[in-house]
Scaffold this active site. Structure first.
Site, PDB file in Angstrom:
ATOM      1  N   ARG A 225     -30.121   5.210  -0.330  1.00  0.00           N
ATOM      2  CA  ARG A 225     -30.962   5.211  -1.525  1.00  0.00           C
ATOM      3  C   ARG A 225     -31.786   6.496  -1.518  1.00  0.00           C
ATOM      4  O   ARG A 225     -32.246   6.943  -0.460  1.00  0.00           O
ATOM      5  CB  ARG A 225     -31.916   4.012  -1.534  1.00  0.00           C
ATOM      6  CG  ARG A 225     -31.260   2.680  -1.897  1.00  0.00           C
ATOM      7  CD  ARG A 225     -30.780   2.635  -3.346  1.00  0.00           C
ATOM      8  NE  ARG A 225     -30.159   1.361  -3.706  1.00  0.00           N
ATOM      9  CZ  ARG A 225     -28.856   1.099  -3.618  1.00  0.00           C
ATOM     10  NH1 ARG A 225     -28.014   2.021  -3.175  1.00  0.00           N
ATOM     11  NH2 ARG A 225     -28.380  -0.075  -3.997  1.00  0.00           N
ATOM     12  N   GLU A 254     -32.719   8.214 -10.375  1.00  0.00           N
ATOM     13  CA  GLU A 254     -31.328   8.400 -10.804  1.00  0.00           C
ATOM     14  C   GLU A 254     -31.247   8.101 -12.283  1.00  0.00           C
ATOM     15  O   GLU A 254     -31.780   7.067 -12.695  1.00  0.00           O
ATOM     16  CB  GLU A 254     -30.396   7.465 -10.036  1.00  0.00           C
ATOM     17  CG  GLU A 254     -30.278   7.853  -8.584  1.00  0.00           C
ATOM     18  CD  GLU A 254     -29.309   6.961  -7.799  1.00  0.00           C
ATOM     19  OE1 GLU A 254     -28.675   6.079  -8.407  1.00  0.00           O
ATOM     20  OE2 GLU A 254     -29.199   7.157  -6.589  1.00  0.00           O
ATOM     21  N   HIS A 273     -23.992   8.954  -7.534  1.00  0.00           N
ATOM     22  CA  HIS A 273     -23.983   7.596  -6.954  1.00  0.00           C
ATOM     23  C   HIS A 273     -22.608   6.928  -7.118  1.00  0.00           C
ATOM     24  O   HIS A 273     -22.473   5.908  -7.806  1.00  0.00           O
ATOM     25  CB  HIS A 273     -25.088   6.727  -7.575  1.00  0.00           C
ATOM     26  CG  HIS A 273     -25.511   5.600  -6.664  1.00  0.00           C
ATOM     27  ND1 HIS A 273     -26.792   5.102  -6.639  1.00  0.00           N
ATOM     28  CD2 HIS A 273     -24.804   4.885  -5.741  1.00  0.00           C
ATOM     29  CE1 HIS A 273     -26.856   4.115  -5.750  1.00  0.00           C
ATOM     30  NE2 HIS A 273     -25.659   3.967  -5.195  1.00  0.00           N
TER      31      HIS A 273
HETATM   32  C1  DGY Z   1     -24.772  -0.429  -3.426  1.00  0.00           C
HETATM   33  O1  DGY Z   1     -23.964  -1.336  -3.669  1.00  0.00           O
HETATM   34  O2  DGY Z   1     -25.928  -0.661  -3.096  1.00  0.00           O
HETATM   35  C2  DGY Z   1     -24.260   0.958  -3.536  1.00  0.00           C
HETATM   36  O3  DGY Z   1     -25.291   1.869  -3.545  1.00  0.00           O
HETATM   37  C3  DGY Z   1     -23.382   1.093  -4.739  1.00  0.00           C
HETATM   38  O4  DGY Z   1     -22.653   2.271  -4.620  1.00  0.00           O
END
Ligand code: DGY
Length: 312
Positions: A225, A254, A273
């Site tokens: 993240r 984002e 992402h």
């Molecule tokens: C998640 O599932 O948390 C991922 O970041 C998606 O790519």
């Protein structure tokens, strides 16, 4: 029939199955509902199927009196106030396992791309700048024999470790911020890859001090993240050459706005992402999220309840 609100169309047949048994509304736009739109939808929904970009906070939960289950279409669930949901007896689910290998593949692809300057080199070739074989053109870092530091040893961190081993890398790993291993790892690793959930304890885990510990040639990879990294400190570390590069699948916020100073930093690779973006992973995530919704509506334990509710 219960009412289910799904915040985006998902790949695969899972949503069809959901709509056969419940009154299912799928948000039809290509951009997500705003917070207000989501709150309005939640107000008379029994279940929400949300994306990682949907904020489900205490106020939204309070405005949703019928809500029984929130199924997040992601392994991460930092977008949901799980404490507020738990206090109301609302089950919260996520989609682990389905995306482990896809995300580790992407993390390793970022590592390889940054090490071997693949995007720069490809762009240069496409721009017609490939004039001759160049002894000093696009020199990068060795991956074989280099040290890979993995911070966070959950499913994805372990899958990344397997990839590192397969490529003949030395591994250094650490689980948490408090571990005395962290400083050692940061100062020794040629590549540092982050695989931690975003929590108050991991917010800005990699900041000025941690970046200063890294080698001037080291490359930071983040597929977890954006909030785990202090981006202001990262922009500075890249600009001053304190670290060698960064490859990010995630940013904070984002999308990263075009005006964000991080875009000006050198040796930076950002992708939007896409860690779990394979057909198999995304369809399997939809299956799991739907299974979570169906179980939650029946009052049964979710197949994948978030660890903070499942007690692990
Ligand atoms: C998640 O599932 O948390 C991922 O970041 C998606 O790519």
């Amino acid at each position: 029939m219960a009412r289910v609100f799904v915040t985006r169309q998902l790949p695969g047949p899972a949503l069809e199955r959901l709509s056969q048994t419940h009154e299912t509304t799928v948000w039809p736009e290509s951009l997500p509902p705003t917070y207000e739109q989501l709150r309005n939808q939640a107000a008379d929904s029994d279940a929400l199927l949300t994306l990682l970009s949907d904020r489900v906070d205490a106020a939204l939960i309070a405005a949703a009196p019928r809500l029984k289950v929130i199924a997040n279409y992601a392994v991460g669930f930092d977008n949901i106030d799980v404490d507020a949901a738990t206090a109301r007896g609302i089950a919260v689910g996520n989609t682990p396992d389905a995306l482990t290998e896809a995300t580790a593949d992407l993390a390793f692809a970022l590592l390889m791309s940054a090490a071997r300057r693949i995007t720069e080199a490809a762009q240069s070739a496409r721009q017609g700048l490939w004039k001759t074989w160049e002894p000093t053109g696009f020199l990068g870092a060795d991956v074989y024999g280099a040290t890979l530091g993995i911070i966070g040893l959950g499913r994805i961190g372990q899958a990344m470790a397997r990839r590192g081993q397969g490529f003949g890398m030395e591994l250094l790993t650490t689980e948490t911020r408090d571990s005395s291993n962290l400083e050692h790892l940061l100062s020794r690793a040629d590549f540092v890859s982050l695989h931690l959930p975003l929590t108050p304890g991991t917010h800005h885990l990699i900041g000025e001090r941690e970046l200063a510990l890294m080698k001037p040639t080291a490359i930071l990879i983040n597929t977890s993240r954006g909030g785990v990294v202090d981006q202001v400190a990262l922009a500075r570390a890249l600009s001053t050459g304190q670290i060698g590069g960064a490859a990010l699948d995630v940013t904070d916020p984002e999308p990263l706005p075009p005006s964000d100073p991080l875009w000006q930093a050198p040796n930076l690779l950002v992708v939007p992402h896409i860690g779990s973006a394979t057909w198999t992973a995304r369809e399997r995530m939809a299956e799991i999220a739907v299974a979570n919704v169906l179980a939650g509506l029946e009052g049964a334990p979710l197949p994948y309840q978030v660890p903070t509710q499942a007690g692990s």
